[in-house]
Design a protein around this motif. Structure first.
Motif, PDB file in Angstrom:
ATOM      1  N   ALA A 204       0.857  -1.188   0.000  1.00  0.00           N
ATOM      2  CA  ALA A 204       0.000   0.000   0.000  1.00  0.00           C
ATOM      3  C   ALA A 204       0.891   1.236   0.000  1.00  0.00           C
ATOM      4  O   ALA A 204       1.872   1.299   0.756  1.00  0.00           O
ATOM      5  CB  ALA A 204      -0.928   0.006   1.208  1.00  0.00           C
ATOM      6  N   LEU A 205       0.577   2.196  -0.850  1.00  0.00           N
ATOM      7  CA  LEU A 205       1.331   3.444  -0.965  1.00  0.00           C
ATOM      8  C   LEU A 205       0.455   4.608  -0.525  1.00  0.00           C
ATOM      9  O   LEU A 205      -0.710   4.717  -0.935  1.00  0.00           O
ATOM     10  CB  LEU A 205       1.798   3.679  -2.410  1.00  0.00           C
ATOM     11  CG  LEU A 205       3.017   2.913  -2.913  1.00  0.00           C
ATOM     12  CD1 LEU A 205       2.693   1.433  -3.101  1.00  0.00           C
ATOM     13  CD2 LEU A 205       3.521   3.520  -4.227  1.00  0.00           C
ATOM     14  N   ALA A 206       1.030   5.488   0.289  1.00  0.00           N
ATOM     15  CA  ALA A 206       0.327   6.686   0.730  1.00  0.00           C
ATOM     16  C   ALA A 206       0.332   7.731  -0.384  1.00  0.00           C
ATOM     17  O   ALA A 206       1.132   7.656  -1.328  1.00  0.00           O
ATOM     18  CB  ALA A 206       0.995   7.239   1.983  1.00  0.00           C
ATOM     19  N   PRO A 207      -0.538   8.745  -0.299  1.00  0.00           N
ATOM     20  CA  PRO A 207      -0.573   9.798  -1.324  1.00  0.00           C
ATOM     21  C   PRO A 207       0.773  10.489  -1.538  1.00  0.00           C
ATOM     22  O   PRO A 207       1.067  10.945  -2.649  1.00  0.00           O
ATOM     23  CB  PRO A 207      -1.624  10.772  -0.781  1.00  0.00           C
ATOM     24  CG  PRO A 207      -2.539   9.899   0.034  1.00  0.00           C
ATOM     25  CD  PRO A 207      -1.639   8.881   0.663  1.00  0.00           C
ATOM     26  N   MET A 216      -2.667   4.004  -3.011  1.00  0.00           N
ATOM     27  CA  MET A 216      -2.719   2.910  -3.977  1.00  0.00           C
ATOM     28  C   MET A 216      -2.486   1.583  -3.259  1.00  0.00           C
ATOM     29  O   MET A 216      -1.822   1.530  -2.226  1.00  0.00           O
ATOM     30  CB  MET A 216      -1.672   3.111  -5.082  1.00  0.00           C
ATOM     31  CG  MET A 216      -1.941   4.333  -5.942  1.00  0.00           C
ATOM     32  SD  MET A 216      -0.592   4.700  -7.112  1.00  0.00           S
ATOM     33  CE  MET A 216      -0.694   3.266  -8.151  1.00  0.00           C
ATOM     34  N   LEU A 217      -3.057   0.528  -3.839  1.00  0.00           N
ATOM     35  CA  LEU A 217      -2.961  -0.808  -3.253  1.00  0.00           C
ATOM     36  C   LEU A 217      -2.573  -1.811  -4.326  1.00  0.00           C
ATOM     37  O   LEU A 217      -3.144  -1.799  -5.427  1.00  0.00           O
ATOM     38  CB  LEU A 217      -4.313  -1.212  -2.639  1.00  0.00           C
ATOM     39  CG  LEU A 217      -4.420  -2.618  -2.029  1.00  0.00           C
ATOM     40  CD1 LEU A 217      -3.602  -2.708  -0.747  1.00  0.00           C
ATOM     41  CD2 LEU A 217      -5.881  -2.974  -1.746  1.00  0.00           C
ATOM     42  N   PHE A 259     -14.478   2.831  -1.980  1.00  0.00           N
ATOM     43  CA  PHE A 259     -13.821   3.599  -0.923  1.00  0.00           C
ATOM     44  C   PHE A 259     -12.482   3.005  -0.508  1.00  0.00           C
ATOM     45  O   PHE A 259     -11.516   3.730  -0.281  1.00  0.00           O
ATOM     46  CB  PHE A 259     -14.714   3.707   0.331  1.00  0.00           C
ATOM     47  CG  PHE A 259     -14.063   4.511   1.428  1.00  0.00           C
ATOM     48  CD1 PHE A 259     -14.152   5.889   1.428  1.00  0.00           C
ATOM     49  CD2 PHE A 259     -13.311   3.892   2.427  1.00  0.00           C
ATOM     50  CE1 PHE A 259     -13.510   6.643   2.407  1.00  0.00           C
ATOM     51  CE2 PHE A 259     -12.676   4.636   3.413  1.00  0.00           C
ATOM     52  CZ  PHE A 259     -12.775   6.011   3.397  1.00  0.00           C
ATOM     53  N   CYS A 260     -12.388   1.677  -0.381  1.00  0.00           N
ATOM     54  CA  CYS A 260     -11.180   1.079   0.167  1.00  0.00           C
ATOM     55  C   CYS A 260     -10.886  -0.277  -0.472  1.00  0.00           C
ATOM     56  O   CYS A 260     -11.735  -0.860  -1.158  1.00  0.00           O
ATOM     57  CB  CYS A 260     -11.294   0.920   1.689  1.00  0.00           C
ATOM     58  SG  CYS A 260     -12.546  -0.283   2.219  1.00  0.00           S
ATOM     59  N   GLY A 261      -9.672  -0.797  -0.206  1.00  0.00           N
ATOM     60  CA  GLY A 261      -9.286  -2.102  -0.705  1.00  0.00           C
ATOM     61  C   GLY A 261      -8.545  -2.886   0.353  1.00  0.00           C
ATOM     62  O   GLY A 261      -7.967  -2.316   1.285  1.00  0.00           O
ATOM     63  N   VAL A 671      -3.936  -3.495  -9.223  1.00  0.00           N
ATOM     64  CA  VAL A 671      -3.406  -2.263  -8.643  1.00  0.00           C
ATOM     65  C   VAL A 671      -4.516  -1.232  -8.707  1.00  0.00           C
ATOM     66  O   VAL A 671      -5.082  -0.987  -9.787  1.00  0.00           O
ATOM     67  CB  VAL A 671      -2.150  -1.764  -9.379  1.00  0.00           C
ATOM     68  CG1 VAL A 671      -1.641  -0.472  -8.723  1.00  0.00           C
ATOM     69  CG2 VAL A 671      -1.057  -2.829  -9.376  1.00  0.00           C
ATOM     70  N   ILE A 672      -4.849  -0.651  -7.560  1.00  0.00           N
ATOM     71  CA  ILE A 672      -5.994   0.259  -7.460  1.00  0.00           C
ATOM     72  C   ILE A 672      -5.525   1.617  -6.957  1.00  0.00           C
ATOM     73  O   ILE A 672      -4.732   1.701  -6.002  1.00  0.00           O
ATOM     74  CB  ILE A 672      -7.061  -0.285  -6.487  1.00  0.00           C
ATOM     75  CG1 ILE A 672      -7.405  -1.736  -6.813  1.00  0.00           C
ATOM     76  CG2 ILE A 672      -8.310   0.589  -6.515  1.00  0.00           C
ATOM     77  CD1 ILE A 672      -6.693  -2.759  -5.943  1.00  0.00           C
TER      78      ILE A 672
END
Length: 731
Positions: A204-207, A216-217, A259-261, A671-672
């Motif tokens: 998971a990547l932060a903004p 992103m996930l 909203f989330c993953g 990848v989202i």
């Protein structure tokens, strides 16, 4: 002398199992429900299910699963019910006994009656979707299950042998003997099990790390091919979830909503423990010692049916239990019991509720029920949050004991003292470095650098090794800046192999220590190829072939050195590449392994100079067919996970083929990017269809191999603009 089982024939004939008939009223009701469901298959063959209610979405989900994977869906039911031997024969009797030891139909029906009304509706829809498929496809004959009941989906919490640190051999030995004789039975320490490690990558990547300033996930499970379905479920009750379910389950296990993953890599921080019980027999009854007193051993009778020729026979076993759980083996003259959690209803509910979470707080509250066993959680959302929890259901244990092996069952010092709160298990929420990762690895490097605070957690929370995939992930994630979806895909397919860089130099050093040895003169060419290798896998690379095959030979040698009986925590950390070593090997032994590789290549190909793409192939075949060099196939760059390949790809060698063909590795990968408008790219092994005549049987192969993902259709307008087929179940 008391016998553990009796054998007698059942007056049935194997063949077509008479279906439980559905009444006209039941059929009409199922048809009415089917008419409420719209299935849209897009230009990639991906199904999008649109309904008014969540229950109808479940109906549609199970119907679609049956369209592509009916046999596998039925197999999951047969396995859960402990009825494999009725189809496969006597060899599956002890697998069935194992399943029935933990839950049976009577218990499942009790659970169904206790299930909350909202969840019971989903269970009903689960059965209805499968039943309607069978009714509307009478030519598709089931092997055994002719009618699915709603309670069957609640048989969802049966531990596996391997993850319980028990072998089927031990379990079979105990229950195939008299219990009295078994008291003196000793484990055969020469019995070893070696299975290739599966696994997953979750990032998971932060903004702060992405170009669009959105979280992103990466969802990247590694598992057996063709056991996943890519699907999108939408209902007017707030469901809008996309991802991959396990076949035979109605929740999207790895996936995302608007909203989330969520991603669930496997963890060894689980909730299954073995207890060594001191058992005594007096007057034909068994007792066990606990806190200085004797307690009676409970017992029950379980009858397992099995096919033999045209007959259906059965064996009846007496299964024993202490308050810790069922007896599953005997070691060192002590019975071994298995303690696990029994949260079937709660587990089913949590997996559904997380699919509908609309805030970080809601998601955290849902997983805070702490009923998931054997799973880590990687998370990202639209608000920019990222998180990683290592484990979920983690019992509080006495840290002075070695929980990888049976602990003393005669004292309350080894009892679980409740479960750790979500805040107590290793976790990261919005770490300052801007990313989290788990690749079936220790949480100590979950945010990059070694976490000294995390290292003070109890040892039973930290059994996982630092896998070479995790090392690779840390290396790549540290470099990512202003990342796009395509950047993450590229990183997840990076061809560098950390365990090649780690071990090949020792092999070269071994050769340099024996330059004049006549035995190894034939290795000068292969060694030179390895000297020139940059440890990056490539289809044209001969060194990749040599290096991968040589490192693979190290794995069973390392497994053979593990303490017996082998604990899964130790076995898995070897087979996934984390704890591989050559320290116990002489230089000559290392070179002899390379000689074996050379001789095997020469035998199959006539030369050792075999490019990786010639031996490492992808071939999609019809279910039941066998791999063949004469059928079309594709060269694959990816390598096995134990080498550190993030793009994990494990192959199988079959006698009639020279090449090795993929069977395990990347399956559904996504990848989202969670912006105001959700964006995602996915890939599925081969394609969405299981029909060899369909264009969707292999339309994703090149993208799968080359890391070129397809853009998904998430919003209904886009789905309808790219619709290939629109229909209702039964049409």
């Amino acid at each position: 002398m008391q016998r553990l089982f009796t054998l007698f024939p059942v007056l049935l004939t194997i063949g077509f199992v008479q279906a439980q008939s559905f009444t006209p009223g039941e059929i009409a009701q199922l048809q009415q429900q089917a008419r409420r469901i719209t299935i849209v298959k897009d230009t990639w063959g991906v199904p999008h299910v649109y309904t008014k209610t969540d229950a109808d979405a479940v109906f549609g989900m199970m119907y679609v699963q049956c369209e592509e994977f009916f046999e596998k869906v039925e197999n999951t039911l047969i396995t859960r019910l402990g009825r494999q031997a009725e189809v496969e024969g006597e060899r599956e009797v002890y697998q069935d006994l194992w399943a029935r030891t933990f839950i049976d139909s009577t218990r499942a029906q009790q659970l169904y009656r206790q299930t909350p009304k909202w969840l019971r509706k989903l269970c009903d829809a689960y059965a209805a979707g499968i039943n309607f498929y069978m009714i509307s496809h009478p030519a598709k004959k089931p092997k055994l299950i002719s009618r699915v009941e709603p309670w069957m989906v609640l048989m969802n919490n049966i531990p596996s042998f391997t993850n319980s640190n028990i072998t089927e051999w031990e379990f079979r030995q105990f229950y195939s003997k008299d219990a009295g004789l078994s008291l003196s039975y000793q484990l055969d320490v020469h019995t070893e099990f070696y299975q290739e490690a599966g696994g997953s990558n979750g990032w998971a990547l932060a903004p702060s790390k992405t170009r669009g300033k959105n979280a992103m996930l990466l969802i990247n499970p590694h598992s057996e091919f063709y056991g996943r379905l890519e699907i999108h479920l939408v209902s007017k009750q707030g469901l809008n979830s996309y991802g991959a379910p396990f076949l035979g389950q109605f929740n999207i296990f790895q996936g995302f909503n608007d909203f989330c993953g969520w991603m669930h890599p496997i963890t060894l921080s689980d909730a299954k423990d073995l207890y060594a019980e001191t058992v005594e027999k007096k007057d034909g009854k068994y007792s066990y010692r606990y806190n200085g007193e004797l307690r009676g051993v409970d017992s029950s009778r379980i009858t397992v049916k099995y096919k033999k020729g045209n007959e259906l026979l059965s064996k009846t076993f007496t299964v024993y239990r202490t308050h810790h759980g069922p007896v599953v083996a005997v070691r060192d003259k002590k019975w071994v019991t298995l303690k696990s959690t029994d949260a079937n209803i709660e587990l089913l509910g949590v997996h559904w509720k997380k699919m509908k979470s609309k805030s970080f707080e809601e998601f955290q509250s849902t997983i805070g029920k702490r009923v998931m066993v054997g799973n880590n959680i990687i998370y990202a959302d639209r608000k920019g949050n990222i998180a990683y929890w290592h484990g979920n259901y983690v019992p509080k244990r006495n840290p002075s004991y070695d929980w990888k092996r049976p602990v003393d069952g005669s004292t309350d010092a080894t009892e679980w003292q409740g479960t750790h709160d979500l805040s107590e298990i290793p976790h990261y929420i919005n770490p300052a470095n801007g990313w989290v990762q788990n690749c079936n690895s220790t949480p100590l490097y979950g945010a990059g650098t070694f976490d000294t605070l995390m290292s003070r957690k109890p040892a039973y929370m930290l059994p996982d090794g630092h896998t070479p995939r995790a090392m690779n992930a840390v290396r790549l994630l540290n470099k990512l800046q202003n990342a796009t979806i395509d950047d993450v895909i590229t990183a997840a397919h990076d061809p560098f192999l950390p365990n090649a860089e780690r071990f090949i130099p020792t092999l070269i050093k071994a050769f340099d220590a024996h330059p004049a040895d006549s035995i190894f003169t034939k290795l000068s060419g292969p060694i030179q190829a390895l000297r020139n290798w940059d440890f990056r896998t490539d289809t044209t690379s001969i060194a990749t072939t040599l290096g991968v095959m040589w490192v693979e030979k190290l794995i069973p040698l390392n497994v053979a050195r593990l303490k017996k009986p082998i604990a899964n925590e130790e076995n898995y950390s070897v087979t996934n590449g984390a704890n591989l070593s050559t320290d116990f090997m002489t230089p000559k032994e290392q070179l002899m392994l390379l000689l074996q590789v050379i001789e095997e290549l020469k035998k199959e190909f006539g030369t050792w100079e075999v490019p990786w793409g010639s031996i490492n192939r992808f071939q999609r075949i019809k279910e039941g067919d066998t791999f063949s060099d004469s059928r079309p196939s594709w060269a694959v760059t990816a390598a096995p996970g134990p080498l550190g390949s993030l793009n994990a790809y494990s192959t199988r060698k079959v006698p009639q083929a020279k090449a090795r063909y993929g069977v395990n590795g990347n399956t559904f990968v996504a990848v989202i990017e969670f912006g105001k408008t959700l964006k995602a790219k996915t890939i599925l092994t081969g394609g969405a269809s299981t029909d060899p005549t369909s264009p969707h049987f292999t339309d994703q192969v090149k993208g799968y191999i080359n890391g070129q993902f397809k853009e998904i259709f998430f919003y209904k307008k886009d789905v309808m603009n790219n619709a290939e087929r629109i229909y209702r179940p039964g049409e």
